[in-house]
Design a protein around this motif. Structure first.
Motif, PDB file in Angstrom:
ATOM      1  N   ASP A 196      -5.895  15.365   7.906  1.00 19.62           N
ATOM      2  CA  ASP A 196      -5.418  15.406   9.293  1.00 19.62           C
ATOM      3  C   ASP A 196      -4.939  14.034   9.760  1.00 19.62           C
ATOM      4  OD1 ASP A 196      -5.994  18.088   9.444  1.00 19.62           O
ATOM      5  OD2 ASP A 196      -7.965  17.797  10.384  1.00 19.62           O
ATOM      6  N   ILE A 197      -5.672  13.006   9.358  1.00 21.14           N
ATOM      7  CA  ILE A 197      -5.271  11.640   9.740  1.00 21.14           C
ATOM      8  C   ILE A 197      -3.929  11.292   9.109  1.00 21.14           C
ATOM      9  CG2 ILE A 197      -5.846   9.201   9.463  1.00 21.14           C
ATOM     10  CD1 ILE A 197      -8.802  10.019   9.684  1.00 21.14           C
ATOM     11  N   LEU A 198      -3.765  11.642   7.838  1.00 18.68           N
ATOM     12  CA  LEU A 198      -2.529  11.303   7.137  1.00 18.68           C
ATOM     13  C   LEU A 198      -1.323  12.016   7.744  1.00 18.68           C
ATOM     14  CD1 LEU A 198      -3.703  11.379   3.397  1.00 18.68           C
ATOM     15  CD2 LEU A 198      -3.158   9.372   4.778  1.00 18.68           C
ATOM     16  N   LEU A 250       0.833  -1.197   0.000  1.00 14.87           N
ATOM     17  CA  LEU A 250       0.000   0.000   0.000  1.00 14.87           C
ATOM     18  C   LEU A 250       0.872   1.253   0.000  1.00 14.87           C
ATOM     19  CD1 LEU A 250      -2.683  -1.054   2.641  1.00 14.87           C
ATOM     20  CD2 LEU A 250      -2.919  -1.040   0.151  1.00 14.87           C
ATOM     21  N   PRO A 251       0.364   2.360  -0.559  1.00 12.72           N
ATOM     22  CA  PRO A 251       1.126   3.615  -0.561  1.00 12.72           C
ATOM     23  C   PRO A 251       1.291   4.157   0.857  1.00 12.72           C
ATOM     24  CG  PRO A 251      -1.111   4.004  -1.323  1.00 12.72           C
ATOM     25  CD  PRO A 251      -0.948   2.512  -1.220  1.00 12.72           C
ATOM     26  N   SER A 252       2.403   4.837   1.101  1.00  9.34           N
ATOM     27  CA  SER A 252       2.631   5.436   2.414  1.00  9.34           C
ATOM     28  C   SER A 252       1.776   6.686   2.570  1.00  9.34           C
ATOM     29  CB  SER A 252       4.108   5.801   2.571  1.00  9.34           C
ATOM     30  OG  SER A 252       4.442   6.851   1.669  1.00  9.34           O
ATOM     31  N   ALA A 253       1.740   7.181   3.804  1.00  5.80           N
ATOM     32  CA  ALA A 253       0.991   8.412   4.056  1.00  5.80           C
ATOM     33  C   ALA A 253       1.567   9.567   3.248  1.00  5.80           C
ATOM     34  CB  ALA A 253       1.016   8.730   5.551  1.00  5.80           C
ATOM     35  N   LEU A 265       0.402   9.405  -0.301  1.00  5.07           N
ATOM     36  CA  LEU A 265      -0.990   9.838  -0.442  1.00  5.07           C
ATOM     37  C   LEU A 265      -1.106  11.361  -0.371  1.00  5.07           C
ATOM     38  CD1 LEU A 265      -2.754   7.121   1.745  1.00  5.07           C
ATOM     39  CD2 LEU A 265      -2.925   7.369  -0.735  1.00  5.07           C
ATOM     40  N   GLN A 266      -0.292  11.967   0.526  1.00  3.96           N
ATOM     41  CA  GLN A 266      -0.344  13.414   0.668  1.00  3.96           C
ATOM     42  C   GLN A 266       0.174  14.128  -0.583  1.00  3.96           C
ATOM     43  OE1 GLN A 266       1.820  13.339   4.483  1.00  3.96           O
ATOM     44  NE2 GLN A 266       0.178  14.642   5.332  1.00  3.96           N
ATOM     45  N   GLU A 267       1.171  13.508  -1.218  1.00  6.41           N
ATOM     46  CA  GLU A 267       1.795  14.138  -2.382  1.00  6.41           C
ATOM     47  C   GLU A 267       1.159  13.696  -3.693  1.00  6.41           C
ATOM     48  OE1 GLU A 267       5.828  12.988  -1.990  1.00  6.41           O
ATOM     49  OE2 GLU A 267       6.143  14.070  -0.085  1.00  6.41           O
ATOM     50  N   SER A 268       0.125  12.902  -3.618  1.00  2.30           N
ATOM     51  CA  SER A 268      -0.451  12.329  -4.834  1.00  2.30           C
ATOM     52  C   SER A 268      -1.298  13.303  -5.632  1.00  2.30           C
ATOM     53  CB  SER A 268      -1.307  11.110  -4.467  1.00  2.30           C
ATOM     54  OG  SER A 268      -2.416  11.533  -3.679  1.00  2.30           O
TER      55      SER A 268
END
Length: 311
Positions: A36-38, A17-20, A23-26
């Motif tokens: 906020d969770i990420l 799975l992708p890291s946090a 996901l933030q930089e996606s």
């Protein structure tokens, strides 16, 4: 906690799975709650109060009781997109797995150690069974002698006083003679004043050098209780206990808590055993300990006589 395969597969899943950060930089359009969770997703004690559909579906499942204590199931659940639900779920799984893995790590390590011990014990028992099978099959063993132990462990007195008899037993092809380290130490201690000890040392050194399969040196088992006080007070009893430790090691029931040496090992001694009451109390205790472990103790001449009579 005992399911090592579950943890192995979970680690594979999490690595896929992708890291946090990914996901933030996606550039995905994620709501503020998920962002906020990420931002705190790498922390083991991640605080998440947002409910996933799985939380609602598994609300009353007993194994998840503690995990669900922090959730308010009466709150309104935000409507997430599929991508947002996966992002939140991945972050929660990663954080909870990291925290829980630290707790179960000792359990997993203990389970792996137990597995290795079982494997070592099973391998040792297979080797023993193979040797016994060879002794009972291809070696020179009349049927009448099948009841005699395949392993003989002479003590220092037997070697010093009756080396010729031990040699005959070793060359018969019927027995495997085991020489514990404590017996060699005893011979070394006596060699200056005892010709029999010197002869035995020379004989054993020659046989070990040749690699004689019927006579072998056994190293210290390493786990025995040293009994230092007994060594000073009653050296014969101490030596017998040490030899008994070696006998138990031959069947290598380590890890199971049981030592099954029934019929496998006989200690042949130079001591006369007709009247055990003549021995010291520690020596009598050592003899009883051998009986409790199903290890026979016989005078070397009596054993030799019995063997010859059985033909």
């Amino acid at each position: 906690q005992s399911s090592q395969s579950l943890w192995n597969r979970l680690s594979v899943l999490l690595n896929l799975l992708p890291s946090a950060a990914d996901l933030q930089e996606s550039g995905l359009a994620l709501c503020n709650e998920v962002k906020d969770i990420l931002s705190g997703a790498e922390l083991p004690d991640l605080e998440v109060n947002l409910l996933l559909p799985e939380d609602v579906a598994l609300r009353n499942l007993p194994p998840l009781k503690n995990a669900h204590k922090r959730f308010n199931f009466e709150q309104d659940r935000p409507i997430f997109s599929a991508v947002e639900e996966v992002s939140q779920g991945k972050s929660r799984i990663s954080a909870q797995a990291a925290s829980t893995f630290l707790e179960v790590q000792p359990v997993l390590a203990a389970a792996e150690e137990a597995r290795r011990n079982r494997l070592m014990r099973d391998m040792a028992q297979l080797r023993l069974q193979l040797e016994v099978s060879q002794l009972e099959g291809s070696l020179q063993q009349p049927k009448a002698q099948s009841a005699m132990s395949p392993y003989l462990v002479p003590d220092t007195q037997a070697l010093c006083q009756h080396l010729a008899v031990v040699k005959q037993l070793a060359t018969s092809g019927r027995f495997i003679i085991i020489i514990p380290r404590t017996v060699i130490d005893g011979l070394d201690f006596l060699k200056k004043e005892n010709a029999g000890a010197r002869d035995s040392i020379r004989y054993l050194e020659a046989e070990f050098k040749k690699g004689n399969r019927y006579i072998r040196c056994q190293k210290d088992v390493g786990k025995s209780f040293e009994r230092h006080k007994l060594k000073r007070q009653d050296l014969d009893a101490w030596n017998l206990y040490k030899i008994l430790d070696s006998c138990k090691q031959l069947t290598v029931s380590q890890g199971s808590g049981e030592d099954d040496t029934t019929g496998m090992v006989t200690i042949i001694t130079g001591f006369q055993l007709e009247d055990p009451s003549t021995f010291s109390v520690p020596m009598q205790s050592a003899i009883q300990a051998a009986a409790n472990a199903s290890v026979e103790i016989k005078n070397v001449l009596e054993f030799y006589k019995q063997w010859k009579e059985m033909g």
